[in-house]
Structure formats: structure tokens, C-alpha cells
Design an enzyme around this catalytic site. Structure first.
Site, PDB file in Angstrom:
ATOM      1  N   LYS A 158       0.840  -1.191   0.000  1.00 55.22           N
ATOM      2  CA  LYS A 158       0.000   0.000   0.000  1.00 55.22           C
ATOM      3  C   LYS A 158       0.876   1.243   0.000  1.00 55.22           C
ATOM      4  O   LYS A 158       2.013   1.205   0.461  1.00 55.22           O
ATOM      5  CB  LYS A 158      -0.846   0.038   1.282  1.00 55.22           C
ATOM      6  CG  LYS A 158      -1.945  -0.997   1.371  1.00 55.22           C
ATOM      7  CD  LYS A 158      -2.625  -0.914   2.727  1.00 55.22           C
ATOM      8  CE  LYS A 158      -3.670  -2.001   2.916  1.00 55.22           C
ATOM      9  NZ  LYS A 158      -4.837  -1.856   2.028  1.00 55.22           N
ATOM     10  N   ARG A 183     -10.223 -11.624   2.078  1.00 57.01           N
ATOM     11  CA  ARG A 183     -11.100 -12.668   1.537  1.00 57.01           C
ATOM     12  C   ARG A 183     -10.411 -14.030   1.568  1.00 57.01           C
ATOM     13  O   ARG A 183     -11.080 -15.067   1.678  1.00 57.01           O
ATOM     14  CB  ARG A 183     -11.554 -12.282   0.119  1.00 57.01           C
ATOM     15  CG  ARG A 183     -10.440 -12.204  -0.889  1.00 57.01           C
ATOM     16  CD  ARG A 183     -10.822 -11.389  -2.121  1.00 57.01           C
ATOM     17  NE  ARG A 183     -10.883  -9.954  -1.821  1.00 57.01           N
ATOM     18  CZ  ARG A 183     -11.217  -9.016  -2.706  1.00 57.01           C
ATOM     19  NH1 ARG A 183     -11.538  -9.368  -3.947  1.00 57.01           N
ATOM     20  NH2 ARG A 183     -11.251  -7.742  -2.365  1.00 57.01           N
TER      21      ARG A 183
HETATM   22 MN    MN Z   1      -5.545  -5.552   2.112  1.00 58.89          MN
END
Ligand code: MN
Ligand code: ZN
Length: 499
Positions: A276, A350
């Protein structure tokens, strides 16, 4: 637990000292007991209201220092607005708004639990009490100094003056446990990631054993044996090994099919190799908000001895870039046997949930399961930070969640699912890939999860916008909100608990 306010109940006739809080409506009317307590000071209120243009609107307050004719040194008049419009959930806000005006050093605090129409019912008084405690919570464990003028957390005792002390105490007893559960969830979300990593999170969840919760912790060896390759693929990039924690509360008859709650517990999410950007990455300590909610919920159910069999399951990992981290292009085999091509290692939640959902569906066989996850930024694009995203394969469960959302103020908005979205996660090398395109990002994430629930009635709550950094409210000033605890507690209480 670090909340410093205790709420107790006293009779209406108590002579208030320190700070007195009274409620009025939008006509500046008071109830009979309040008028009696105010005595001559009622005139003062009228004059102060004129001067301040105070109209008793909901959420507004009038602050009078050294009120003449009262033993109290501060009088706060809190507006309850138009009484015909007042809803059950508003009592929580009344308590929160009143507590927001209180400061340490205000002396003893007395709040009159009365509206112009009469004494609050025990349930309403209990809601006010809950609102006070939820509002008063502050995470300041790591602050060793206070700056000048910085708000000091309210500490000490608050007395709610009520019509029937015994009845109010009885009504508040279970509500106080629910508040404890919310605060527990907030604590977990607020804790820094060097303190709260998977093993430590598992240790804290294990403390529920004191309440009679059966807690099982699966370590890497156990997860490997079960074939949880999706979760382990995320965990392998961290020097802190992952954990799965299964919590069982057996409050109903033996053999009663349990309800189940599943939480994403990414204790820190760097994004992994698909790293990120640095801006706001610190917020990713809250990427375990789903797991925090499940622990707080299990606490609440066990503490108030809910007549239900409930299972809480959380997948705990740290998503780190490392020599051993998984790569985009890797193919992992989930516990279900389905294979997943990793496209973006930042779509890790997920992967964690895939194995925990499958485990719960197959080993627990619950009546239904609800998962909570700070899953996608896309849900914030769709819904902002006011509603949690709701996805479900079961209309009844979805309707119930929507209803208890309105009742508790923890609102959820149903989003679509459908096979058309599945195309986005078709992979040329494996059974599926872990991300689709930018469009409908929260929906393709839910489509992905659905492949791991089999035909279990299931709902997925995407709480990326509501669990952390949500706007402050009358009942929450904390970065970690504890969103979902009151919602799911109410779901159990209203629909799945033996009466
Ligand atoms: Mn993530
Ligand atoms: Zn994440």
C-alpha cells in the site's frame, strides 16, 4: 477494561449536588419530578434559555453554572426535541449527548431520567445509562501527558435518578454487559499493531474462558493439517504466525444448532508484496475490526448468559512483505479444495475468510453465519461511513439484519450478489483469482466469499467504513467504533434466543 465511568441508579427524590442534568422537550417543559427537583431554579432556566436562544432541540444543551436555588454547582438542561418523534434508539443518544457535556471535576453527577411526559421506563433509563458509558469511553492508555486544555476523560460515578431503582438496575444489567462487549471491541481496534498481533489477539480472546466460553486456538500446525492454504498464504509473510480462534458459547439446550459469527482479523495490513502507499497506512492496524466485533459480541452473549448456542470464529494474520511473503501469481489451495490465483496480495481479507467460512460451514454446520470484515475501500465509495454493506444469500437473514440495524442505529444497506459478477474473478490458471476490476469491488469480494459458504444461510457485512475512523457520534468518540456488536447482539436477542 478501561472505561472509568460507573452508572448507578438513585430515586427521583435524591437531592443532587455537583452536576445536575435534566431533560426538556421543544416547548421547554419538564416532568413533575424534575420540576420538583428544580424548584425555584425553573425560572432561571427560562431566563437562561431566552438569553441563549435555547429551544430544547434534540441534542442541544443549556449550561448554567452556580444555579441559584440548587445545591448543585452546575445545571445542564438537555433538549430531547419533539417527544412524539422520539424512538427507542434515541434514549441511547440522549445519554451520550448528556455525557458529552460532563467533565472530570464536575463532582458527583445526577441525571434525571424523566421526560415531560413522565418517568422513563426501566428500558429507556437503561438505554440512557448505556449511552453515557459508550460516550465516556476514551482510548488514552498510551498518553503519559495531557496538554493544557485537552479534554480530560470523564471519570467517576454518574447517578441516574429514576422512578423505580430496582427495575432500572434489572433492565441495565444485561445492557451493561453489551456495553462492555462494545468497549472490548473498541479496545482491540484501537490497540497498536506492535502490541496486538495474532498470538496476542488469540490470548485476549482466550480470556472469554472466564465467562464459560469454550475457546479453541488453532496454530499453524493445526491449520496446515486442515489444509487452510488460503489463510496460511497470507500469514507466511510475517514473522508473527497466524492463528484461528473458535469460541463456543453454549447457552441453549445441547444439540440446538448454533448461530455463527466469523471475523476478519488482519492485525496489520501492509498490502503485502502489492504494498500500500504510505499515506494513512497506520490505519491498517484496524483491519481486524471484524474479529474484534466477534470477540466483543461473544463476550456480550456469554456475560449476559444469552439462551443461545453461538460460535465465533476469527482468522488472525499479519499481511507483511517479506522474503517469504506470497507473490502475485502464486496459486494457493484453500481448505475447500478450490484453488485461488493471487493477483493482488492486498486482497488478503477474503483469503483469510475463505478458510474460516469453510471451516465453520463444514465443522460447525450453523443455522446461519454472518461474517464481518473491513474488506474493501469500494464499500466506502458506495455507502460512505454511515452504513455497513450487507450481502446475503438469504432474504430472511438480510431482512432481519436490516431491521436490527435500524433499531440499534448500526445500519446496514443491502448490496447485490449475482453470477454476472463472477466473471470478474475467473482465472486463466486456477479456479478463481482473488481480485476483479475496480468496478463493483465490494461485490466481487462478496462473490468470492460466497464460494466458501456452500449452501449455509450467510450474510457478509463489509464494515471498512464503519468499524474504524467513522465520524464521531453522540455515543462514540473513539477511532475504533465497535460497530456490529450491538447489531448482532440484537439479532440474536430478537430472533434466535430461547425465551
Ligand atoms: Mn488488504
Ligand atoms: Zn485488509
Amino acid at each position: 477494561m478501561s472505561d472509568a465511568v460507573k452508572v448507578g441508579f438513585v430515586p427521583f427524590s435524591t437531592v443532587p449536588r455537583g452536576t445536575l442534568v435534566v431533560f426538556c422537550d421543544d416547548a421547554l417543559k419538564f416532568g413533575a419530578a424534575t420540576r420538583k427537583t428544580l424548584g425555584r431554579a425553573a425560572n432561571l432556566v427560562r431566563r437562561a434559555a431566552d438569553t441563549n436562544q435555547f429551544k430544547g432541540k434534540s441534542g442541544s444543551t443549556l449550561d448554567i453554572l452556580a444555579p441559584q436555588g440548587l445545591k448543585a454547582s452546575r445545571l445542564i438542561v438537555a433538549g430531547a426535541g419533539k417527544l412524539s418523534a422520539i424512538k427507542d434508539n434515541d434514549f441511547l443518544k440522549l445519554g451520550g449527548a448528556a455525557a458529552g457535556k460532563l467533565r472530570a471535576g464536575n463532582g458527583t453527577v445526577t441525571i434525571m431520567a424523566e421526560l415531560p411526559t413522565g418517568a422513563m421506563t426501566p428500558d429507556q433509563a437503561a438505554a440512557v445509562a448505556s449511552g453515557i458509558r459508550l460516550r465516556a469511553y476514551k482510548f488514552d492508555r498510551y498518553k503519559t501527558k495531557k496538554k493544557d486544555g485537552e479534554e480530560v476523560a470523564l471519570k467517576g460515578d454518574v447517578s441516574l435518578a429514576v422512578d423505580d431503582v430496582a427495575a432500572a438496575r434489572k433492565a441495565f444489567a444485561p445492557d451493561a454487559q453489551i456495553v462492555d462487549g462494545v468497549i472490548m471491541a473498541r479496545e482491540l481496534v484501537n490497540e497498536p499493531p506492535n502490541v496486538l498481533y495474532p498470538a496476542e489477539f488469540a490470548r485476549r480472546a482466550s480470556q472469554l474462558r472466564k465467562l464459560g466460553v469454550d475457546v479453541e486456538v488453532l496454530d499453524v500446525k493445526a491449520m496446515t493439517k486442515l489444509g487452510m492454504g488460503a489463510l496460511l498464504g497470507v500469514a507466511q509473510g510475517s514473522t508473527r504466525p497466524g492463528r484461528v480462534v473458535i469460541m463456543r458459547w453454549n447457552g441453549a439446550r445441547r444439540g440446538d444448532q448454533p448461530v455463527a459469527f466469523v471475523g476478519k482479523g488482519v492485525c496489520f495490513d501492509t498490502g503485502g508484496i502489492s504494498i500500500k502507499p504510505a499515506g494513512s497506512m497506520e490505519d491498517m492496524k484496524g483491519d481486524m475490526g471484524g474479529a474484534a466485533c466477534v470477540v466483543g459480541l461473544m463476550y456480550a452473549l456469554a456475560a449476559r448468559k444469552a439462551k443461545v448456542n453461538a460460535v465465533g470464529a476469527i482468522g488472525l494474520v499479519e499481511n507483511m512483505p517479506d522474503g517469504n511473503a506470497q507473490r502475485p501469481g502464486d496459486i494457493v489451495t484453500s481448505m475447500s479444495g478450490q484453488t485461488i490465483e493471487i493477483i493482488n496480495t492486498d486482497a488478503e481479507g477474503r483469503l483469510v475468510l475463505a478458510d474460516v467460512l469453510w471451516y465453520v460451514a463444514k465443522k460447525i454446520k450453523p443455522k446461519f453465519m454472518v461474517d464481518l470484515a473491513t474488506l474493501t475501500g469500494a464499500i466506502m465509495v458506495a455507502l460512505g461511513t454511515e452504513y455497513g454493506g450487507l450481502f446475503s444469500n438469504n432474504d430472511e437473514l438480510a431482512e432481519r439484519l436490516t431491521k436490527v440495524g435500524l433499531a440499534t442505529g448500526e445500519r446496514v444497506w443491502r448490496m447485490p450478489l449475482g453470477p454476472e459478477y463472477d466473471k470478474q474473478i475467473d482465472s486463466q490458471f486456477a479456479d478463481m483469482k482473488n481480485t476483479g476490476t475496480r468496478n463493483g469491488g465490494s461485490i466481487t469480494a462478496a462473490q468470492f466469499l460466497q464460494r466458501f459458504v456452500d449452501d449455509t444461510p450467510w450474510a457478509h457485512l463489509d464494515i471498512a467504513g464503519t468499524a474504524m475512523g467513522a465520524p464521531k457520534s453522540d455515543i462514540n468518540q473513539s477511532w475504533g467504533s465497535g460497530f456490529g456488536v450491538r447489531l448482532l447482539e440484537r439479532l440474536v436477542a430478537d430472533y434466535y434466543e430461547a425465551k
